[in-house]
Design a protein around this motif. Structure first.
Motif: not given
Lengths: 111, 359, 453
Positions: C292-293, B253, A17, A20-21, C239-241, C288-290, A24, B249, C244-245, C248
């Protein structure tokens, strides 16, 4: 050998996963590089015919390489006086072919 | 199973790269925890922004054409035709400005925390060198889109360079590469921007980082004065590094938000024969100095005003750079002097910049 | 145009609504996600309380103490700030976009009534939950948490139908059957997406309470603090898992015209209004991506180094993501308030022809016959534009003179996308030639008067 533990499984799943990110995240840069090739300049697609000069200027057995839009092309006047025009991109390696008036055939210098 | 694989891989690499030696060295590094710890992140942010500049710079070069009649339109092409071109371009332009700002913060925080003192004199000097290089990046990069404002700002910049005593004329000619600002200038600036300065940057940044690793984090005096049992540290790896990542990060951002909400535009193509448009100003980080030069009279005694101005800059900057060699921490009065000196420069810089902006 | 409008100079009405709504969304998502968080965490605490393992029993005690502390924060935020901003949305939208609001109320009277019912029950339950700590049995208290979670999820189930209806009314346009609009094409993906986000937001708020635990008190507290931070960060995993699905899935249900709009933005113009939608979506993806990281390298991998300041910074990032995502979602609908039915300025698509034939005056009850231009501007443009602030007309009109403005406005009145390129982002102008002229005459006065040559 192939004993996947629960921890391993979670790691692999997490990595999948994360990939996947990551896809993106890198997609825009991929698009950035790709879109250069996809932009077509106007003249390329518009050329449907062009003039190479007077028919009498080409003696039978002669040839001329020319540009047809963005495609290299080859015109050959054969001994019988007929004109033949080809797309000059060689099917072998994509080089531009030429006509040999001695041997009377089309050949490609890229071997 | 995965554990085994990564173990074997690590072992293979370790035998060839002696990773464990590096790891144990990194494992020893400690970061002091105190009220000013916040400033330790500035260098890291600068590094991140430099990386962003490096990557976006490469991407821009894919489509940029350093040729007089194409330069402006190629930037416009990136901005308006290429997918996400606006993003890459704005990232580069905004990133550059934010980078300079962060470098200022990094420099002044190091200065006021007296981090330049023994044994960090060379770290200080190399840091100043990096700032100068970044100014160079800013100056050369500004011209590349070849728009109206950039063209005239460059003319002014070269004009000022011409005033440098003794070598001014040669310097200006070397930069111009022709009788006027034109193709020669563009080619040279491009070359400086993408080859010469980056090489210099890599060299000096390498030294700078190496020195930082060698000496570890500087501890402010208030921290040193504490009793040993009261001093708190955290490990650089992984604790501080993880925090560093979080700060990166956040910085990213902030950059992304600015870039996306206020994308960088392209000005109209420069016309060397048109009259200069109103409101030509250098980039904000040169604005303070520019404003100061503007205030000087045309002639001071026998010498031209601008020449005097540049000499004053050299003097102020020279003393600033020489701080570690004079203020060694033995004399509290000297230490105080440098505090006030730095404060005056900071206030002067801010005041002149705002003045220049409003003028 | 049945109602008077609220004019906010500079900022514009849509921003007033937007600012209130974003805060409300960030709190109401906490209200739902937090409900699930309490139910799950209290369940863990209860289960561990009669464990044979001393460490687990101790952990259970700490968890209970934590939950009590967190529930006060939760109650304050959701009942006070959540309710105030919720009512604030109603006030502001009914003033800024009365026709849109009226449509929503008329279509979903029963829906809103039910929503209100669940909301009141939810508030009552959270109050009971907070005031019954130690007063009822642990099992009953857990049941209260679970009951609260169910009620709060139901508020989402209902309002999600109405919100997603605005973007994709689906079969409702034809049939006008409420259930077709309610269970519209984006209903399920946005329901799941919101639930996922709610869990993450619950974790985010929990990080705040956890970071406030004082590690310096004792080793025991420090350990529990680290445990809680790590635990809270795990609420980002769903939300991480699945994010994305479902993302889409959501975009696959959005009208094709909207997708085209997004891609035009990516490709053709970085600067300008056409691309803002694409940019906003992209920014919300980056954020959103950041986030999560951030959750990974912060509270998960380095809980001991995660300070209260970091938690606040993180919360601000979360607010940023929420704002950008909700803003993008609002803009996806452009130029409609209810997609393909009612334009953002409250004019129904079906009414266009009638208005152009009769007059806008005949249609609007609030037109000032002496100032037709001003009335036109207020009722047709002001929902998105201001005279000289946000999306300023002064700036957008640029160098155009009266004639230029008139030509432009006439083009804006066209309903054929070939003739009016603004149709995909702006509602067409409506009114007779005379009314359009009056609007042009008003707009030209907005421009600064040029003196001399």
């Amino acid at each position: 050998m192939f004993n996947l533990t629960r921890k391993d499984f979670i790691r692999v799943l997490g990595g999948f996963f994360a990939a996947i990110w990551a896809a993106f995240a890198t997609y825009p840069f991929f698009r950035y590089l790709m879109s250069g090739a996809e932009k077509k300049t106007g003249e390329d697609s518009q050329v449907t015919s062009l003039s190479l000069g007077k028919a009498d200027d080409f003696i039978p057995g002669s040839s001329k390489n020319f540009k047809f839009g963005s495609i290299p092309a080859l015109m050959v006047r054969t001994e019988d006086g007929a004109f033949h025009a080809y797309n000059a991109i060689c099917t072998h390696l994509g080089c531009t072919v030429q006509f040999s008036s001695e041997k009377k055939h089309i050949f490609c210098a890229c071997v | 199973m995965l554990g085994e694989i990564s173990e074997t891989t690590f072992k293979w690499l370790d035998e060839r790269l002696s990773l464990s030696a590096v790891a144990s060295a990194a494992g020893k590094k400690k970061v002091p925890l105190h009220k000013q710890s916040f400033w330790y992140y500035m260098g890291g942010i600068a590094m991140l922004l430099l990386a962003v500049q490096f990557l976006t710079g490469i991407l821009l070069m894919v489509y940029y054409i350093p040729e007089l009649s194409s330069a402006n339109s190629s930037v416009l092409f990136i901005n308006s035709q290429i997918d996400f071109g606006w993003f890459v371009r704005s990232m580069h332009s905004w990133g550059a400005n934010i980078l300079i700002f962060v470098l200022f913060a990094h420099m002044f925080s190091a200065y006021f925390m007296k981090a330049y003192r023994k044994p960090r004199e060379l770290t200080w000097i190399s840091g100043l060198g990096l700032l100068m290089l970044c100014f160079g990046f800013g100056f050369t990069g500004y011209l590349l889109p070849w728009d109206e404002v950039a063209f005239f700002a460059t003319k002014i910049g070269i004009d000022i360079a011409e005033q440098v005593p003794l070598i001014g004329g040669i310097l200006a000619n070397l930069l111009k590469g022709g009788s006027e600002v034109g193709q020669g200038t563009l080619s040279r600036f491009f070359l400086l921007h993408v080859i010469v300065l980056p090489l210099g940057l890599f060299a000096i940044a390498g030294i700078h980082l190496l020195l930082v690793q060698l000496h570890g984090m500087s501890e402010p005096k208030s921290f040193q004065a504490q009793a040993p049992e009261k001093k708190k540290y955290e490990m650089f790896f992984p604790d501080f590094f993880m925090k560093d990542l979080m700060v990166w990060l956040l910085a990213f951002n902030v950059l992304a938000t600015i870039v996306i909400l206020f994308p960088w535009g392209v000005g109209p193509e420069a016309d060397p024969f048109a009259a200069a448009p109103a409101g030509i100003k250098p980039e904000w980080y040169f604005l303070g100095m520019f404003q100061f030069l503007k205030l000087l009279p045309a002639h001071i005694g026998f010498i031209e005003g601008e020449k005097v101005g540049l000499l004053i800059f050299a003097l102020i900057g020279g003393i600033f750079a020489a701080a570690p060699f004079i203020d060694k921490g033995e004399n509290p009065k000297l230490s105080m002097f440098f505090d006030i000196y730095g404060l005056m420069i900071l206030i002067g810089l801010i005041a002149f910049t705002i003045w220049g902006y409003l003028a | 145009m049945n109602y008077p409008l609220w004019s906010i100079p500079g900022l514009g009405g849509s921003w007033a609504v937007g600012l209130i709504s974003v805060i409300h969304v960030f709190i109401s998502h906490f209200a739902v996600g937090g409900g699930i968080f309490f139910a799950v965490t209290e369940y863990l605490a209860l289960k561990r309380s009669d464990s044979n393992d001393f460490a687990l029993r101790h952990n259970s005690e700490m968890l209970y103490a934590y939950l009590r502390k967190h529930s006060k924060f939760f109650m304050m935020v959701t009942t006070v700030a959540g309710a105030v901003t919720g009512v604030g949305i109603w006030f502001s939208i009914s003033l800024v976009s009365p026709d849109g609001t009226a449509s929503l109320i008329q279509t979903y009277s029963l829906g809103w009534a039910t929503e209100y019912l669940f909301f009141v029950a939810e508030i009552a339950t959270v109050l009971v939950y907070f005031y019954t700590w130690d007063k009822v049995s642990k099992e009953l208290h857990l049941a209260l948490a679970q009951w609260y979670a169910v009620l709060s999820v139901f508020t989402l189930i209902i309002i999600n139908g109405i919100l997603s209806f605005m973007l994709t009314p689906g079969g409702w346009i034809e049939s006008k059957a409420w259930y077709e609009g309610f269970f519209n094409p984006t209903y399920w993906p946005s329901l799941i997406l919101r639930l996922l986000v709610m869990l993450a937001i619950a974790g985010m708020y929990s990080l705040i309470t956890s970071a406030r635990l004082k590690a310096s008190e004792s080793e025991d507290v420090a350990n529990f603090r680290a445990y809680m931070l790590k635990y809270s960060s795990k609420w980002f995993i769903p939300v991480f898992l699945i994010g994305p699905i479902v993302g889409f899935w959501f975009f696959s249900q959005v009208p094709q015209a909207v997708i085209t709009n997004i891609f035009t933005g990516i490709q053709s113009s970085g600067v300008g209004n056409f691309s803002i939608l694409a940019r906003a979506i992209y920014l919300s993806l980056i954020l959103s991506g950041t986030v999560l990281v951030f959750a990974l390298v912060g509270p998960y991998l380095n809980p001991r180094g995660f300070s209260f300041g970091s938690a606040v910074a993180f919360l601000v990032c979360g607010l940023g993501v929420t704002s950008m995502s909700e803003w993008s979602r609002e803009m996806l609908r452009k130029p409609y308030v209810i997609y393909n039915y009612m334009y953002s300025n409250g004019i129904r698509k079906a009414d266009l022809e009638t208005i152009n034939k009769d007059s806008f005056a005949a249609f609007s009850k609030w037109e000032d016959p002496d100032n037709i231009g001003v009335s036109m501007f207020r009722q047709q443009c002001m929902i998105c534009h201001t005279t000289d602030g946000y999306r300023s007309m002064k700036k957008l009109l640029g160098e155009r003179d009266l004639e230029g403005i008139k030509t432009f406005l006439l083009m804006m009145r066209e309903t054929d996308p070939e003739k009016n390129s603004y149709l995909n982002i702006m509602p067409p102008l409506v009114g007779t030639d005379k009314e359009v002229e009056a609007l042009a005459e008003y707009l030209v006065t907005l421009k600064p008067v040029k003196l001399g040559v």
